[in-house]
Design an enzyme around this catalytic site. Structure first.
Site, PDB file in Angstrom:
ATOM      1  N   ASN A  37       0.869  -1.181   0.000  1.00 31.12           N
ATOM      2  CA  ASN A  37       0.000   0.000   0.000  1.00 31.12           C
ATOM      3  C   ASN A  37       0.904   1.229   0.000  1.00 31.12           C
ATOM      4  O   ASN A  37       1.483   1.573   1.019  1.00 31.12           O
ATOM      5  CB  ASN A  37      -0.890  -0.004   1.253  1.00 31.12           C
ATOM      6  CG  ASN A  37      -1.703   1.282   1.382  1.00 31.12           C
ATOM      7  OD1 ASN A  37      -1.815   2.045   0.420  1.00 31.12           O
ATOM      8  ND2 ASN A  37      -2.268   1.514   2.559  1.00 31.12           N
ATOM      9  N   TRP A  38       1.007   1.841  -1.158  1.00 29.08           N
ATOM     10  CA  TRP A  38       1.900   3.012  -1.282  1.00 29.08           C
ATOM     11  C   TRP A  38       1.336   4.240  -0.577  1.00 29.08           C
ATOM     12  O   TRP A  38       2.032   5.231  -0.426  1.00 29.08           O
ATOM     13  CB  TRP A  38       2.136   3.348  -2.757  1.00 29.08           C
ATOM     14  CG  TRP A  38       3.007   2.378  -3.498  1.00 29.08           C
ATOM     15  CD1 TRP A  38       3.500   1.176  -3.050  1.00 29.08           C
ATOM     16  CD2 TRP A  38       3.515   2.543  -4.832  1.00 29.08           C
ATOM     17  NE1 TRP A  38       4.270   0.580  -4.028  1.00 29.08           N
ATOM     18  CE2 TRP A  38       4.294   1.413  -5.129  1.00 29.08           C
ATOM     19  CE3 TRP A  38       3.372   3.531  -5.801  1.00 29.08           C
ATOM     20  CZ2 TRP A  38       4.936   1.236  -6.359  1.00 29.08           C
ATOM     21  CZ3 TRP A  38       4.005   3.365  -7.028  1.00 29.08           C
ATOM     22  CH2 TRP A  38       4.781   2.232  -7.299  1.00 29.08           C
ATOM     23  N   LYS A  39       0.068   4.197  -0.213  1.00 28.16           N
ATOM     24  CA  LYS A  39      -0.603   5.376   0.347  1.00 28.16           C
ATOM     25  C   LYS A  39      -0.390   6.577  -0.591  1.00 28.16           C
ATOM     26  O   LYS A  39      -0.267   6.382  -1.795  1.00 28.16           O
ATOM     27  CB  LYS A  39      -0.100   5.666   1.760  1.00 28.16           C
ATOM     28  CG  LYS A  39      -0.100   4.448   2.657  1.00 28.16           C
ATOM     29  CD  LYS A  39       0.029   4.829   4.098  1.00 28.16           C
ATOM     30  CE  LYS A  39       0.323   3.601   4.926  1.00 28.16           C
ATOM     31  NZ  LYS A  39      -0.135   3.733   6.288  1.00 28.16           N
TER      32      LYS A  39
ATOM     33  N   HIS B 148      -9.671   1.122   4.432  1.00 31.90           N
ATOM     34  CA  HIS B 148      -8.427   1.321   5.179  1.00 31.90           C
ATOM     35  C   HIS B 148      -8.733   2.253   6.361  1.00 31.90           C
ATOM     36  O   HIS B 148      -9.549   3.164   6.248  1.00 31.90           O
ATOM     37  CB  HIS B 148      -7.360   1.931   4.263  1.00 31.90           C
ATOM     38  CG  HIS B 148      -5.997   1.920   4.882  1.00 31.90           C
ATOM     39  ND1 HIS B 148      -5.607   2.846   5.808  1.00 31.90           N
ATOM     40  CD2 HIS B 148      -4.957   1.060   4.740  1.00 31.90           C
ATOM     41  CE1 HIS B 148      -4.368   2.567   6.203  1.00 31.90           C
ATOM     42  NE2 HIS B 148      -3.951   1.483   5.567  1.00 31.90           N
TER      43      HIS B 148
ATOM     44  N   GLU C 248      -7.253   4.679   7.500  1.00 34.22           N
ATOM     45  CA  GLU C 248      -7.063   6.106   7.228  1.00 34.22           C
ATOM     46  C   GLU C 248      -8.292   6.697   6.528  1.00 34.22           C
ATOM     47  O   GLU C 248      -8.623   7.863   6.717  1.00 34.22           O
ATOM     48  CB  GLU C 248      -5.773   6.312   6.403  1.00 34.22           C
ATOM     49  CG  GLU C 248      -4.538   6.059   7.269  1.00 34.22           C
ATOM     50  CD  GLU C 248      -3.326   5.552   6.525  1.00 34.22           C
ATOM     51  OE1 GLU C 248      -3.270   5.633   5.290  1.00 34.22           O
ATOM     52  OE2 GLU C 248      -2.408   5.035   7.212  1.00 34.22           O
TER      53      GLU C 248
ATOM     54  N   GLU D 188      -5.770  -5.047  10.305  1.00 33.68           N
ATOM     55  CA  GLU D 188      -4.773  -4.002  10.536  1.00 33.68           C
ATOM     56  C   GLU D 188      -5.091  -3.270  11.837  1.00 33.68           C
ATOM     57  O   GLU D 188      -5.901  -2.318  11.835  1.00 33.68           O
ATOM     58  CB  GLU D 188      -4.788  -3.001   9.375  1.00 33.68           C
ATOM     59  CG  GLU D 188      -4.413  -3.610   8.043  1.00 33.68           C
ATOM     60  CD  GLU D 188      -3.762  -2.577   7.121  1.00 33.68           C
ATOM     61  OE1 GLU D 188      -2.697  -2.873   6.603  1.00 33.68           O
ATOM     62  OE2 GLU D 188      -4.316  -1.475   6.961  1.00 33.68           O
TER      63      GLU D 188
ATOM     64  N   GLY E 223       1.980   2.164  10.658  1.00 38.13           N
ATOM     65  CA  GLY E 223       2.916   3.280  10.502  1.00 38.13           C
ATOM     66  C   GLY E 223       3.594   3.693  11.801  1.00 38.13           C
ATOM     67  O   GLY E 223       4.232   4.736  11.868  1.00 38.13           O
TER      68      GLY E 223
ATOM     69  N   GLY F  20       2.620  -1.246   4.269  1.00 39.91           N
ATOM     70  CA  GLY F  20       2.672   0.174   3.945  1.00 39.91           C
ATOM     71  C   GLY F  20       4.097   0.637   3.712  1.00 39.91           C
ATOM     72  O   GLY F  20       4.683   0.436   2.639  1.00 39.91           O
ATOM     73  N   GLY F  21       4.689   1.219   4.737  1.00 40.70           N
ATOM     74  CA  GLY F  21       6.014   1.837   4.626  1.00 40.70           C
ATOM     75  C   GLY F  21       7.051   0.960   3.942  1.00 40.70           C
ATOM     76  O   GLY F  21       7.800   1.425   3.065  1.00 40.70           O
TER      77      GLY F  21
HETATM   78  C1  PEP Z   1      -0.973   0.162   5.807  1.00 34.60           C
HETATM   79  O1  PEP Z   1      -0.990   1.346   5.513  1.00 34.60           O
HETATM   80  O2  PEP Z   1      -1.859  -0.579   5.381  1.00 34.60           O
HETATM   81  C2  PEP Z   1       0.108  -0.344   6.649  1.00 34.60           C
HETATM   82  C3  PEP Z   1       0.022  -1.548   7.115  1.00 34.60           C
HETATM   83  O3  PEP Z   1       1.140   0.545   6.907  1.00 34.60           O
HETATM   84  P1  PEP Z   1       2.536   0.206   7.625  1.00 34.60           P
HETATM   85  O4  PEP Z   1       3.022  -1.109   7.070  1.00 34.60           O
HETATM   86  O5  PEP Z   1       3.419   1.341   7.282  1.00 34.60           O
HETATM   87  O6  PEP Z   1       2.244   0.085   9.093  1.00 34.60           O
END
Ligand code: PEP
Length: 247
Positions: A9-11, A94, A96, A165, A171, A230-231
């Site tokens: 997930n590049w966000k 998600h 967010e 999640e 994050g 994500g990251g």
């Molecule tokens: C996400 O945004 O779905 C996620 C899991 O982020 P991260 O891996 O950065 O915690």
């Protein structure tokens, strides 16, 4: 046997130049992955990503989809538009989007239905806040979020992917322990089993600070069928290490 799925997930990250470098590095390192791999990119980059990954082992994903088919919904992207760009997966719900865009369980469920109607696999995110975990509400929250999706999607539920999640792990660098993650995944699996005879085929991903160091242990849990990353998906070597840990 179902293959694991590692989805990045590049966000809201990337640029035409950095995307090209990242995708080319991924393709170089991805000769024969043991699992399915996808990158969920910002919608403005779908065309670029589609061109770069065509005929490769990398699948294309989006980060959101409209619950509507077309019309006066400024800023929205329809499922048919995503399909036009070869999108195979779409993240819905998600945390967010639930938090900053006030998406409700019912809207998330409608987005999952919208994706499914166009042959796109929704990656339905569920997860609790730290406050909810601390008062023992984790199960109640994730079951409520998933129940909304089961309720309106009926037998199509076997076509979805679910991502657990925990919001406190996204994050933050704090990962759920393997025990905490497996426990919630088992609850979700049981809920899916009550809804469909095909629950064992549904992939349940873990997401929340997954990285090269913790991926192996998390992915070895019986009900963890992949990761939503994500990251770490923004750095080719880190993402490739997570992919290598999935078999
Ligand atoms: C996400 O945004 O779905 C996620 C899991 O982020 P991260 O891996 O950065 O915690």
């Amino acid at each position: 046997m179902k293959k694991k799925l590692i989805a990045g997930n590049w966000k809201m990250n990337g640029s035409l130049s950095s995307n090209e470098v990242l995708i080319k590095q991924l393709l170089l390192g991805l000769s024969t992955p043991n699992c399915d791999v996808a990158v969920c990119v910002p919608s403005v980059f779908l065309g670029q990503a589609q061109a770069l990954i065509q005929s490769s082992r990398l699948d294309l994903g989006a980060q959101d989809v409209s619950m509507y088919e077309s019309g006066a919904f400024t800023g929205e992207v329809s499922p048919a538009m995503l399909k036009d760009f070869g999108v195979r997966y779409c993240i819905v719900g998600h945390s967010e989007r639930r938090q900053y865009h006030f998406e409700t369980d019912a809207q998330v469920a409608a987005k999952a239905r919208s994706a499914l109607a166009h042959g796109i696999t929704p990656i339905v995110c569920v997860g609790e806040t730290l406050a909810e975990r601390e008062v023992g509400k984790t199960e109640e929250v994730v079951k409520r979020q998933l129940a909304a999706v089961i309720h309106i999607n009926g037998h199509c539920i076997s076509e979805i992917v679910v991502a657990y999640e925990p919001i406190w792990a996204i994050g933050t660098g704090v990962t759920a322990s393997t025990g905490q993650a497996q426990q919630v995944h088992a609850v979700l699996r049981a809920q899916l089993k009550a809804a469909t005879p095909h629950a064992d085929q549904i992939r349940l991903l873990y997401g929340g600070s997954m990285n090269a160091a913790n991926a192996g242990q998390l992915l070895a849990q019986p009900d963890i069928d992949g990761g939503l990353v994500g990251g770490a998906s923004l750095k080719a070597q880190d993402f490739l290490s997570i992919i290598a840990a999935a078999h």
